[in-house]
Motif scaffolding. Structure first.
Motif, mmCIF file in Angstrom:
data_model
loop_
_atom_site.group_PDB
_atom_site.id
_atom_site.type_symbol
_atom_site.label_atom_id
_atom_site.label_comp_id
_atom_site.label_asym_id
_atom_site.label_seq_id
_atom_site.Cartn_x
_atom_site.Cartn_y
_atom_site.Cartn_z
ATOM 1 N N LEU B 99 0.879 -1.179 0.000
ATOM 2 C CA LEU B 99 0.000 0.000 0.000
ATOM 3 C C LEU B 99 0.914 1.225 0.000
ATOM 4 O O LEU B 99 1.696 1.417 0.932
ATOM 5 C CB LEU B 99 -0.906 -0.018 1.239
ATOM 6 C CG LEU B 99 -1.904 1.139 1.345
ATOM 7 C CD1 LEU B 99 -3.007 0.999 0.311
ATOM 8 C CD2 LEU B 99 -2.506 1.188 2.748
ATOM 9 N N HIS B 100 0.831 2.031 -1.047
ATOM 10 C CA HIS B 100 1.700 3.210 -1.163
ATOM 11 C C HIS B 100 1.038 4.375 -0.424
ATOM 12 O O HIS B 100 -0.066 4.779 -0.776
ATOM 13 C CB HIS B 100 1.896 3.539 -2.643
ATOM 14 C CG HIS B 100 2.966 4.551 -2.903
ATOM 15 N ND1 HIS B 100 2.850 5.881 -2.563
ATOM 16 C CD2 HIS B 100 4.198 4.430 -3.455
ATOM 17 C CE1 HIS B 100 3.944 6.521 -2.919
ATOM 18 N NE2 HIS B 100 4.789 5.665 -3.458
ATOM 19 N N PRO B 101 1.700 4.928 0.602
ATOM 20 C CA PRO B 101 1.052 5.950 1.447
ATOM 21 C C PRO B 101 0.556 7.156 0.654
ATOM 22 O O PRO B 101 -0.554 7.639 0.892
ATOM 23 C CB PRO B 101 2.159 6.361 2.422
ATOM 24 C CG PRO B 101 3.168 5.257 2.396
ATOM 25 C CD PRO B 101 3.077 4.623 1.043
ATOM 26 N N LYS B 104 -2.469 6.221 -1.430
ATOM 27 C CA LYS B 104 -3.622 6.095 -0.526
ATOM 28 C C LYS B 104 -4.145 7.483 -0.152
ATOM 29 O O LYS B 104 -5.355 7.725 -0.159
ATOM 30 C CB LYS B 104 -3.205 5.310 0.724
ATOM 31 C CG LYS B 104 -4.273 5.210 1.804
ATOM 32 C CD LYS B 104 -3.862 4.232 2.895
ATOM 33 C CE LYS B 104 -4.827 4.239 4.060
ATOM 34 N NZ LYS B 104 -4.595 5.348 5.009
ATOM 35 N N ARG B 105 -3.236 8.398 0.171
ATOM 36 C CA ARG B 105 -3.631 9.751 0.576
ATOM 37 C C ARG B 105 -4.404 10.429 -0.569
ATOM 38 O O ARG B 105 -5.473 11.012 -0.366
ATOM 39 C CB ARG B 105 -2.373 10.557 0.927
ATOM 40 C CG ARG B 105 -2.652 11.877 1.646
ATOM 41 C CD ARG B 105 -1.445 12.804 1.630
ATOM 42 N NE ARG B 105 -1.012 13.193 0.291
ATOM 43 C CZ ARG B 105 -1.634 14.058 -0.505
ATOM 44 N NH1 ARG B 105 -2.758 14.646 -0.095
ATOM 45 N NH2 ARG B 105 -1.172 14.341 -1.711
ATOM 46 N N GLU B 108 -7.841 8.681 -1.068
ATOM 47 C CA GLU B 108 -8.718 8.987 0.068
ATOM 48 C C GLU B 108 -9.308 10.394 -0.085
ATOM 49 O O GLU B 108 -10.514 10.605 0.069
ATOM 50 C CB GLU B 108 -7.900 8.930 1.369
ATOM 51 C CG GLU B 108 -8.501 8.029 2.414
ATOM 52 C CD GLU B 108 -7.497 7.686 3.523
ATOM 53 O OE1 GLU B 108 -6.407 8.327 3.602
ATOM 54 O OE2 GLU B 108 -7.802 6.767 4.290
ATOM 55 N N PHE B 118 -14.287 5.027 0.265
ATOM 56 C CA PHE B 118 -12.974 4.507 -0.145
ATOM 57 C C PHE B 118 -12.904 3.049 0.300
ATOM 58 O O PHE B 118 -12.259 2.702 1.285
ATOM 59 C CB PHE B 118 -11.865 5.354 0.494
ATOM 60 C CG PHE B 118 -10.476 5.014 -0.007
ATOM 61 C CD1 PHE B 118 -10.218 4.783 -1.351
ATOM 62 C CD2 PHE B 118 -9.420 4.938 0.891
ATOM 63 C CE1 PHE B 118 -8.937 4.474 -1.796
ATOM 64 C CE2 PHE B 118 -8.133 4.632 0.450
ATOM 65 C CZ PHE B 118 -7.895 4.400 -0.890
ATOM 66 N N GLU B 120 -12.645 -1.312 -0.074
ATOM 67 C CA GLU B 120 -11.525 -2.237 -0.276
ATOM 68 C C GLU B 120 -11.103 -2.310 -1.753
ATOM 69 O O GLU B 120 -9.915 -2.360 -2.071
ATOM 70 C CB GLU B 120 -11.989 -3.622 0.210
ATOM 71 C CG GLU B 120 -10.951 -4.715 0.151
ATOM 72 C CD GLU B 120 -11.614 -6.094 0.270
ATOM 73 O OE1 GLU B 120 -12.680 -6.197 0.940
ATOM 74 O OE2 GLU B 120 -11.083 -7.058 -0.327
ATOM 75 N N ARG B 123 -9.231 0.704 -2.674
ATOM 76 C CA ARG B 123 -7.937 0.665 -1.985
ATOM 77 C C ARG B 123 -6.904 -0.151 -2.801
ATOM 78 O O ARG B 123 -5.709 0.097 -2.713
ATOM 79 C CB ARG B 123 -8.139 0.036 -0.595
ATOM 80 C CG ARG B 123 -7.064 0.335 0.424
ATOM 81 C CD ARG B 123 -7.490 -0.194 1.795
ATOM 82 N NE ARG B 123 -8.598 0.578 2.334
ATOM 83 C CZ ARG B 123 -8.445 1.546 3.241
ATOM 84 N NH1 ARG B 123 -7.256 1.821 3.703
ATOM 85 N NH2 ARG B 123 -9.488 2.210 3.683
ATOM 86 N N ARG B 124 -7.398 -1.130 -3.579
ATOM 87 C CA ARG B 124 -6.509 -1.895 -4.462
ATOM 88 C C ARG B 124 -5.670 -0.974 -5.349
ATOM 89 O O ARG B 124 -4.512 -1.265 -5.655
ATOM 90 C CB ARG B 124 -7.336 -2.782 -5.412
ATOM 91 C CG ARG B 124 -7.598 -4.184 -4.916
ATOM 92 C CD ARG B 124 -8.617 -4.882 -5.811
ATOM 93 N NE ARG B 124 -8.138 -5.151 -7.175
ATOM 94 C CZ ARG B 124 -7.489 -6.243 -7.548
ATOM 95 N NH1 ARG B 124 -7.225 -7.178 -6.665
ATOM 96 N NH2 ARG B 124 -7.095 -6.413 -8.797
ATOM 97 N N ALA B 126 -4.336 1.743 -4.729
ATOM 98 C CA ALA B 126 -3.229 2.409 -4.019
ATOM 99 C C ALA B 126 -2.062 1.459 -3.807
ATOM 100 O O ALA B 126 -1.072 1.822 -3.167
ATOM 101 C CB ALA B 126 -3.720 2.949 -2.679
ATOM 102 N N HIS B 127 -2.162 0.247 -4.334
ATOM 103 C CA HIS B 127 -1.094 -0.750 -4.169
ATOM 104 C C HIS B 127 -0.147 -0.740 -5.365
ATOM 105 O O HIS B 127 -0.592 -0.751 -6.515
ATOM 106 C CB HIS B 127 -1.687 -2.149 -3.978
ATOM 107 C CG HIS B 127 -2.312 -2.348 -2.633
ATOM 108 N ND1 HIS B 127 -3.545 -1.823 -2.305
ATOM 109 C CD2 HIS B 127 -1.859 -2.988 -1.517
ATOM 110 C CE1 HIS B 127 -3.841 -2.148 -1.054
ATOM 111 N NE2 HIS B 127 -2.834 -2.849 -0.545
#
Lengths: 260, 260
Positions: B99-101, B104-105, B108, B118, B120, B123-124, B126-127
């Motif tokens: 997960l790349h911060p 993700k930021r 989000e 946001f 699951e 969220r994929r 952001a990986h």
């Protein structure tokens, strides 16, 4: 006891042409061939775009003809120095490039009827690998050819299409790939989780998810279901429709009008 | 003594997507990327279209990243089960998918501002493979990424174009490929022999010959000269122009209006 599913019949397209890789020309042959193969039960499994480089063409042909049931090539069979596909395919098969009597007869008649000299360059187009059979060219006469599982066609779309239409019903296809496209105005991220569950429930159905935008803030997702099994396809389709309705969406069985 | 010519900088495009191979979607990304790379001195040397199959993606990425200076991929980085490019590239490099911060930021903030969960699946997106850096997505936020010489981009053309335009000027190009297109109303078979002699005289110039038809029986040929050497290009161009005039043709420096 159920019969084992018949194996898919696979194909690879090799697009030979610097003009595609330089961006000068937009390829439209892949799409035409892909659709045509699907209709006869052959699955286009890979495509490669390679330059007009002898070693690359030979190596690519030999790699993919061993790997796939059918190979199709487009491009490089004209009269000029950069048309090296025929000699490369001959080299790949380890056979000589020969003057094909029937190809020569057709080209001679073609040019003679038009009062055009059948010169050395045009004679190049009558050469095929030894053992090859001709693929008719009803547009401009100069034939393509088939040797082993490799089908060599022109790059000019109109000519390629005429050649391909002449041979594709002679291909031995496997089970036909059936498909359904179910479109809705939901976001892809909304349906993603449940769609994954449906995919897991129906391993015989390949489910693709393609988001789209319609301009002015409109969007949606097209869910494409493909299978050779009509029963699994119908059940998976019903599951997708129920899922969309569960999220408050309106499923429609068609392609979206995409405006980018 | 002349300096040795600097080596060409090469690239391979990997188009990941069942929808291209099935014929559902006409790819237009190759052409955009080819043109953009040419402008920054990178030569698109090969392209492959492969299906959404894990083993195929991993093997292809590993083959082409060893073979070319740059690799670009399109497709398969969305939120659904069929978006497996990131995990396959991680596997190809032998690293974890993390997960790349910053990704993700961004995601989000994007969904929060729109009142969208946001979840699951989202969220994929952001990986990325461990060690990858992000490629900005000014259209729909979900980033692409770069790891080693591999650049992973979206498949939707508008998003791919925005990602690519953001990175292409950061690529280290080689000598720029210059080109001239000289069109005339002669038949390809008429000029073929002499064109081959010009090609032999100018090995530093790549000469392509592309016949065209203009409807109503009209035809001609476009001769495309490409070289990183402007002097050789100019001389070869003059030779082509003189050849066309020698056959009674009228050379014009532009692309033809093709009507099929």
């Amino acid at each position: 006891m159920t019969e084992p599913a018949p194996a898919a019949v696979t194909a690879c397209l090799v697009i030979i042409g610097n003009e595609i890789l330089s961006g000068r020309t937009q390829d439209i042959n892949l799409n035409y061939i892909a659709r045509g193969l699907t209709e006869v039960g052959v699955q286009l499994t890979e495509a490669r775009v390679i330059p007009d480089v002898r070693e690359t063409i030979i190596a690519t042909i030999n790699e993919v003809r061993a790997k796939y049931d059918y190979v199709f090539t487009t491009g490089g069979i004209g009269p000029t120095h950069d048309d090296i596909t025929a000699e490369c395919v001959a080299a790949a098969f380890g056979v000589d490039l020969i003057l094909h009597p029937e190809a020569k007869r057709r080209l001679e008649a073609h040019y003679s009827a038009r009062g055009i000299e059948f010169n050395e360059a045009r004679r190049r187009m009558a050469h095929v690998p030894d053992g090859a059979s001709l693929i008719d060219n009803p547009v401009s006469t100069a034939p393509g050819f088939r040797i082993g599982n490799v089908h060599v066609m022109a790059g000019v779309p109109k000519i390629m299409q005429a050649m391909f239409d002449g041979i594709r019903h002679g291909l031995k296809g496997g089970p036909k790939m059936l498909s359904r496209t179910i479109t809705c105005g939901l976001a892809e991220g909304t349906v993603a989780h449940d769609l994954g569950l449906i995919q897991a429930d129906y391993p015989a159905v390949e489910i693709g998810s393609y988001p789209f935008w319609t301009g002015g803030g409109g969007f949606g997702v097209s869910l494409v279901l493909r299978s050779t099994d009509p029963v699994a396809l119908a059940h998976a389709g019903e599951a997708v429709i129920a899922m969309i309705r569960g999220f408050g969406g309106e499923p429609v069985e068609r392609e979206p009008e995409i405006k980018e």
